[in-house]
Design an enzyme around this catalytic site. Structure first.
Site, mmCIF file in Angstrom:
data_model
loop_
_atom_site.group_PDB
_atom_site.id
_atom_site.type_symbol
_atom_site.label_atom_id
_atom_site.label_comp_id
_atom_site.label_asym_id
_atom_site.label_seq_id
_atom_site.Cartn_x
_atom_site.Cartn_y
_atom_site.Cartn_z
ATOM 1 N N ASP A 1 0.455 -1.276 0.126
ATOM 2 C CA ASP A 1 -0.125 -0.035 -0.296
ATOM 3 C C ASP A 1 1.081 1.062 0.108
ATOM 4 O O ASP A 1 2.178 1.335 0.014
ATOM 5 C CB ASP A 1 -0.518 0.260 0.941
ATOM 6 C CG ASP A 1 -0.155 0.223 2.603
ATOM 7 O OD1 ASP A 1 1.151 -0.073 2.347
ATOM 8 O OD2 ASP A 1 -1.199 0.521 3.623
ATOM 9 N N ASN B 1 -3.526 13.038 0.321
ATOM 10 C CA ASN B 1 -4.968 13.039 -0.327
ATOM 11 C C ASN B 1 -5.909 13.965 0.609
ATOM 12 O O ASN B 1 -6.181 15.449 -0.300
ATOM 13 C CB ASN B 1 -5.741 11.948 -0.355
ATOM 14 C CG ASN B 1 -6.497 10.942 -1.895
ATOM 15 O OD1 ASN B 1 -6.275 11.566 -2.343
ATOM 16 N ND2 ASN B 1 -7.478 10.430 -1.453
ATOM 17 N N ASP C 1 -5.280 10.953 -7.274
ATOM 18 C CA ASP C 1 -5.454 10.110 -8.121
ATOM 19 C C ASP C 1 -4.284 10.475 -9.571
ATOM 20 O O ASP C 1 -3.755 8.896 -9.158
ATOM 21 C CB ASP C 1 -6.643 10.729 -8.979
ATOM 22 C CG ASP C 1 -7.761 10.464 -8.320
ATOM 23 O OD1 ASP C 1 -8.211 10.077 -7.281
ATOM 24 O OD2 ASP C 1 -8.819 11.133 -8.801
ATOM 25 N N GLU D 1 -5.423 2.660 -1.786
ATOM 26 C CA GLU D 1 -4.263 2.654 -2.296
ATOM 27 C C GLU D 1 -3.486 1.801 -2.485
ATOM 28 O O GLU D 1 -2.202 1.256 -2.090
ATOM 29 C CB GLU D 1 -3.545 3.449 -1.294
ATOM 30 C CG GLU D 1 -2.633 3.441 0.078
ATOM 31 C CD GLU D 1 -4.353 3.044 0.814
ATOM 32 O OE1 GLU D 1 -3.504 3.158 2.126
ATOM 33 O OE2 GLU D 1 -5.358 3.614 0.561
#
Length: 185
Positions: free
Chosen positions: A137, A145, A154, A180
């Site tokens: 991850d 974010n 993104d 993620e």
């Protein structure tokens, strides 16, 4: 390119230029069949029907005969119906492949999804094939974010996906497991 392929390509071009979708072209007599193998195979009669999907030419149906009288027995309408059905079948195959590709690839990253990994690994598991699974991850992704926005997040997901896919090319698969998280097989 073979002589027959060249002739079919020429016919395709003539149909495109004339704008006659579904147009059948007749060629009769020894001299008018202008591809090399017609003479050697003694072809006396031929008709050609292009196969379309919308405006896209998918292929063609070409029927040949050594018997010049076959024009009386071969039904052009029958072959047009055959071509319509072939076109529908090909269209359905193309759509099915698109649906499968959509279901097995992540819309954001283009990476394979969990579904694709299941499809890929289940037969290998059944045959006892050795595999290695690595779950990864992106550390602190939520914080990134929150600080920089989802559009930047993104971009990070797409970049990580590209890096993993490149690293796995020819060795296995990289897939987006969710959020993620990525799975390498």
């Amino acid at each position: 390119e073979t002589a027959v392929q060249g002739y079919v390509n020429e016919l395709n071009e003539q149909v495109r230029e004339r704008g006659k979708k579904g147009y059948a072209m007749y060629t009769e007599g020894d001299n008018s069949l202008n591809y090399i193998t017609a003479d050697t195979r003694q072809i006396k009669y031929m008709f050609y029907i292009p196969i379309y999907r919308g405006e896209n030419l998918l292929g063609s149906l070409m029927v040949e005969s050594r018997n010049p009288e076959c024009r009386k027995t071969l039904s052009l309408n029958f072959f047009k119906l055959v071509v319509e059905n072939i076109s529908l079948v090909l269209s359905n195959i193309i759509l099915m492949k698109q649906v499968i590709a959509t279901a097995q690839t992540d819309a954001l990253t283009g990476a394979y999804t969990r579904k694709h990994i299941d499809v890929f690994t289940n037969p290998l598991i059944k045959t006892g094939t050795s595999m290695c699974f690595i779950m990864s991850d992106i550390d602190f992704f939520k914080k990134f974010n929150d600080n920089y926005g989802h559009d930047c997040g993104d971009e990070v997901l797409r970049a990580v996906s590209r890096i993993l896919e490149t690293a796995m090319k020819g060795r296995g698969y990289a897939s987006r497991w969710g959020g993620e998280e990525f799975l390498l097989v």
